[in-house]
Design a protein around this motif. Structure first.
Motif, PDB file in Angstrom:
ATOM      1  N   TYR A 168     -36.382 -21.557  69.839  1.00 43.07           N
ATOM      2  CA  TYR A 168     -37.633 -22.243  70.179  1.00 43.07           C
ATOM      3  C   TYR A 168     -38.517 -22.520  68.967  1.00 43.07           C
ATOM      4  O   TYR A 168     -39.260 -23.502  68.942  1.00 43.07           O
ATOM      5  CB  TYR A 168     -38.406 -21.439  71.238  1.00 43.07           C
ATOM      6  CG  TYR A 168     -38.862 -20.069  70.794  1.00 43.07           C
ATOM      7  CD1 TYR A 168     -40.091 -19.894  70.141  1.00 43.07           C
ATOM      8  CD2 TYR A 168     -38.087 -18.941  71.045  1.00 43.07           C
ATOM      9  CE1 TYR A 168     -40.525 -18.636  69.744  1.00 43.07           C
ATOM     10  CE2 TYR A 168     -38.510 -17.678  70.651  1.00 43.07           C
ATOM     11  CZ  TYR A 168     -39.722 -17.533  69.998  1.00 43.07           C
ATOM     12  OH  TYR A 168     -40.154 -16.294  69.605  1.00 43.07           O
ATOM     13  N   GLN A 169     -38.426 -21.685  67.922  1.00 44.20           N
ATOM     14  CA  GLN A 169     -39.257 -21.935  66.740  1.00 44.20           C
ATOM     15  C   GLN A 169     -38.825 -23.219  66.029  1.00 44.20           C
ATOM     16  O   GLN A 169     -39.654 -24.015  65.593  1.00 44.20           O
ATOM     17  CB  GLN A 169     -39.183 -20.738  65.792  1.00 44.20           C
ATOM     18  CG  GLN A 169     -39.884 -19.493  66.330  1.00 44.20           C
ATOM     19  CD  GLN A 169     -39.889 -18.357  65.329  1.00 44.20           C
ATOM     20  OE1 GLN A 169     -39.108 -18.340  64.380  1.00 44.20           O
ATOM     21  NE2 GLN A 169     -40.792 -17.394  65.532  1.00 44.20           N
ATOM     22  N   GLN A 170     -37.497 -23.433  65.934  1.00 45.12           N
ATOM     23  CA  GLN A 170     -37.000 -24.666  65.316  1.00 45.12           C
ATOM     24  C   GLN A 170     -37.354 -25.876  66.173  1.00 45.12           C
ATOM     25  O   GLN A 170     -37.703 -26.942  65.653  1.00 45.12           O
ATOM     26  CB  GLN A 170     -35.479 -24.572  65.126  1.00 45.12           C
ATOM     27  CG  GLN A 170     -34.841 -25.785  64.441  1.00 45.12           C
ATOM     28  CD  GLN A 170     -35.333 -25.977  63.016  1.00 45.12           C
ATOM     29  OE1 GLN A 170     -35.767 -25.037  62.359  1.00 45.12           O
ATOM     30  NE2 GLN A 170     -35.297 -27.216  62.538  1.00 45.12           N
ATOM     31  N   ALA A 171     -37.281 -25.720  67.493  1.00 48.92           N
ATOM     32  CA  ALA A 171     -37.639 -26.818  68.401  1.00 48.92           C
ATOM     33  C   ALA A 171     -39.107 -27.192  68.235  1.00 48.92           C
ATOM     34  O   ALA A 171     -39.474 -28.376  68.201  1.00 48.92           O
ATOM     35  CB  ALA A 171     -37.347 -26.417  69.847  1.00 48.92           C
ATOM     36  N   ALA A 172     -39.983 -26.188  68.115  1.00 52.23           N
ATOM     37  CA  ALA A 172     -41.411 -26.456  67.916  1.00 52.23           C
ATOM     38  C   ALA A 172     -41.645 -27.164  66.589  1.00 52.23           C
ATOM     39  O   ALA A 172     -42.479 -28.085  66.489  1.00 52.23           O
ATOM     40  CB  ALA A 172     -42.191 -25.143  67.966  1.00 52.23           C
ATOM     41  N   LYS A 173     -40.898 -26.764  65.565  1.00 51.09           N
ATOM     42  CA  LYS A 173     -41.026 -27.399  64.251  1.00 51.09           C
ATOM     43  C   LYS A 173     -40.658 -28.884  64.333  1.00 51.09           C
ATOM     44  O   LYS A 173     -41.375 -29.743  63.795  1.00 51.09           O
ATOM     45  CB  LYS A 173     -40.124 -26.684  63.250  1.00 51.09           C
ATOM     46  CG  LYS A 173     -40.101 -27.337  61.874  1.00 51.09           C
ATOM     47  CD  LYS A 173     -39.147 -26.611  60.925  1.00 51.09           C
ATOM     48  CE  LYS A 173     -39.050 -27.342  59.579  1.00 51.09           C
ATOM     49  NZ  LYS A 173     -38.094 -26.670  58.658  1.00 51.09           N
ATOM     50  N   GLN A 174     -39.534 -29.197  65.004  1.00 48.88           N
ATOM     51  CA  GLN A 174     -39.126 -30.588  65.128  1.00 48.88           C
ATOM     52  C   GLN A 174     -40.152 -31.404  65.912  1.00 48.88           C
ATOM     53  O   GLN A 174     -40.422 -32.562  65.582  1.00 48.88           O
ATOM     54  CB  GLN A 174     -37.749 -30.678  65.813  1.00 48.88           C
ATOM     55  CG  GLN A 174     -36.589 -30.148  64.986  1.00 48.88           C
ATOM     56  CD  GLN A 174     -36.474 -30.854  63.644  1.00 48.88           C
ATOM     57  OE1 GLN A 174     -36.584 -32.081  63.562  1.00 48.88           O
ATOM     58  NE2 GLN A 174     -36.277 -30.081  62.581  1.00 48.88           N
ATOM     59  N   ASN A 175     -40.720 -30.805  66.927  1.00 49.11           N
ATOM     60  CA  ASN A 175     -41.761 -31.490  67.703  1.00 49.11           C
ATOM     61  C   ASN A 175     -43.003 -31.755  66.851  1.00 49.11           C
ATOM     62  O   ASN A 175     -43.656 -32.806  66.970  1.00 49.11           O
ATOM     63  CB  ASN A 175     -42.130 -30.668  68.937  1.00 49.11           C
ATOM     64  CG  ASN A 175     -41.009 -30.628  69.957  1.00 49.11           C
ATOM     65  OD1 ASN A 175     -40.148 -31.513  69.973  1.00 49.11           O
ATOM     66  ND2 ASN A 175     -40.998 -29.609  70.802  1.00 49.11           N
TER      67      ASN A 175
END
Length: 457
Positions: free
Chosen positions: A56-63
């Protein structure tokens, strides 16, 4: 009593720790989570992801990066090549989205301002200096322009060498490095001359495509049910200097069959040929169309959707061939007997001839002049009695051959029974039944097989 005091103290400590832990677990959300910050001189990106999301941390970064890319406005300069597309709103918007996607991939130099999370969601806050971003873009644009100029130079060399295919490939590839900047005017110097590079590339693509001249037969005649050979449908591609062009992809369509589409590539003489397996249209006139397959050239040069869409606006050179369709002729040969005796008249041949003419196909007087020869053989023989009636049976054979001797249609050993008080009249009744079969089905079956062409033989 002492034990009760100690227990009360321990209980008080435990409850106090639990209350303090619960407060620490859910701190209040910072202001940047509740409302998007406005930082002068910076691009801002806020992203979040549910903690149930894998990584989820990488997903938040991409967002957050996507959010930052959307903060970077994409405007189309009046001097840019895309200005001519502004009337096509769907294209302009597709391009803006494409540039934002490219910007997201290229974003660098941003910094993490803060992160925050609760039990369910993780948040991250990025910022990027506009001055720093502008400097980075300028450096990348300069590198991209140099790469583009290298392809452009190769394209100009190919144009001077009368090699249109290579020129188009190089010109299309010259657009790829500068695609993120097509919304801007891209100034460059080529051979001591100042040019707007993207505009110049598009102009050269347009002029190179428009300089291709496709020529072929203006008209030809074909027979229904017969093939059209490649030697009859040969087309040539030359440039404006009259030089034959090699490796130019062409697409062939035929109005008689909307599903027929063939592709071919010109050879060293600039020629490409197409064939039609069989002409099946009953119309008098059909049209063959040959067009330069620009889409195929673009696919060979790039897989970029936005570039492909831009070049697809350019009208491709084309030519047409008018095809007059004639109907094949038939010659009827028959051997008709009743009880082994030749008939004075030929009712089966007459029925075939009459029905073929009704369907619009000519009858030849000489077998050498016919496209198809119909052979009919019929004879009757006694088949016993049924009470006072004499029965006969006819053996009917019909076959159709083309000029090459190929069997187009065959009806073998069809047995037709008839009866009468007298044997000759019973045979005559069998011939009447045979004529009915010719009228109702046999001729139509023959014509259907002829129209379908050699594939059906």
């Amino acid at each position: 009593m002492k034990r009760l005091i100690v227990l009360a103290a321990i209980t008080s400590i435990l409850f106090g720790c639990g209350s303090s832990s619960k407060v620490a677990e859910i701190p209040p959300a910072p202001s940047w989570v509740q409302s998007r910050p406005n930082l002068p001189g910076y691009y801002v990106g806020i992203g979040s992801a549910r903690k149930s999301t894998p990584d989820y941390q990488q997903a938040a970064k991409q967002n957050a990066l996507a959010d930052m890319a959307s903060d970077i406005s994409v405007t189309i300069s009046a001097k840019s090549v895309l200005n001519s597309f502004e009337t096509q709103e769907y294209f302009s918007e597709d391009f803006r989205q494409s540039v934002r996607a490219e910007a997201q991939k290229e974003l660098e130099g941003y910094e993490v301002v803060s992160t925050w999370e609760d039990q369910n969601t993780y948040w991250i806050y990025f910022r990027l200096s506009k001055d720093k971003y502008a400097k980075m873009v300028a450096e990348k644009k300069a590198t991209a322009t140099a790469k583009s100029l290298d392809f452009y130079d190769k394209a100009i060399a190919a144009i001077n060498a009368n090699d249109s295919k290579t020129a188009l490939l190089m010109l299309i590839r010259a657009l790829e490095p500068i695609k993120p900047y097509l919304n801007e005017s891209i100034a460059a110097n080529y051979n001591g001359k100042d040019i707007l590079l993207s505009n110049e590339i598009i102009n050269q693509i347009t002029s190179t495509i428009n300089s291709l001249i496709v020529s072929g037969p203006d008209e030809l005649t074909a027979k229904l049910g017969h093939p059209i050979k490649g030697s009859e449908l040969t087309y040539t591609v030359k440039n404006k200097n009259g030089i034959p062009q090699n490796s130019i992809p062409l697409k062939f369509t035929f109005s008689a069959n909307s599903y027929l589409s063939k592709s071919s590539t010109t050879n060293n003489e600039g020629k490409a040929s197409f064939d039609v397996e069989a002409v099946r249209s009953r119309k008098k006139i059909e049209t063959a169309k040959v067009i330069v397959d620009v889409e195929s050239i673009v696919k060979e040069a790039t897989r970029d959707f936005a570039i492909s869409k831009a070049i697809s606006r350019i009208k491709a050179p084309t030519t047409e061939t008018r095809i007059t369709i004639t109907r094949p002729s038939f010659y009827i040969a028959s051997d008709e007997k009743n009880l082994n005796q030749p008939l004075n008249q030929t009712p089966l041949a007459d029925a075939l001839r009459s029905n073929i003419l009704k369907l619009g196909f000519p009858i030849a007087d000489n077998p050498n002049d016919a496209d198809f020869i119909v052979n009919v053989t019929a004879n009757t023989k006694p088949a016993g009695r049924a009470n006072q009636y004499i029965q006969v049976v006819m053996n009917l054979d019909v076959n159709v051959q083309n000029k090459e001797g190929n069997l187009v249609y065959t009806l073998s050993n069809r047995r037709i029974k008839a009866s009468h008080f007298k044997a000759p009249q019973a045979g005559a009744n069998a011939y009447k039944d045979a004529v009915e079969k010719i009228n109702s089905s046999i001729v139509r079956e023959i014509i259907t097989r002829v129209i379908r062409g050699d594939r059906a033989y």
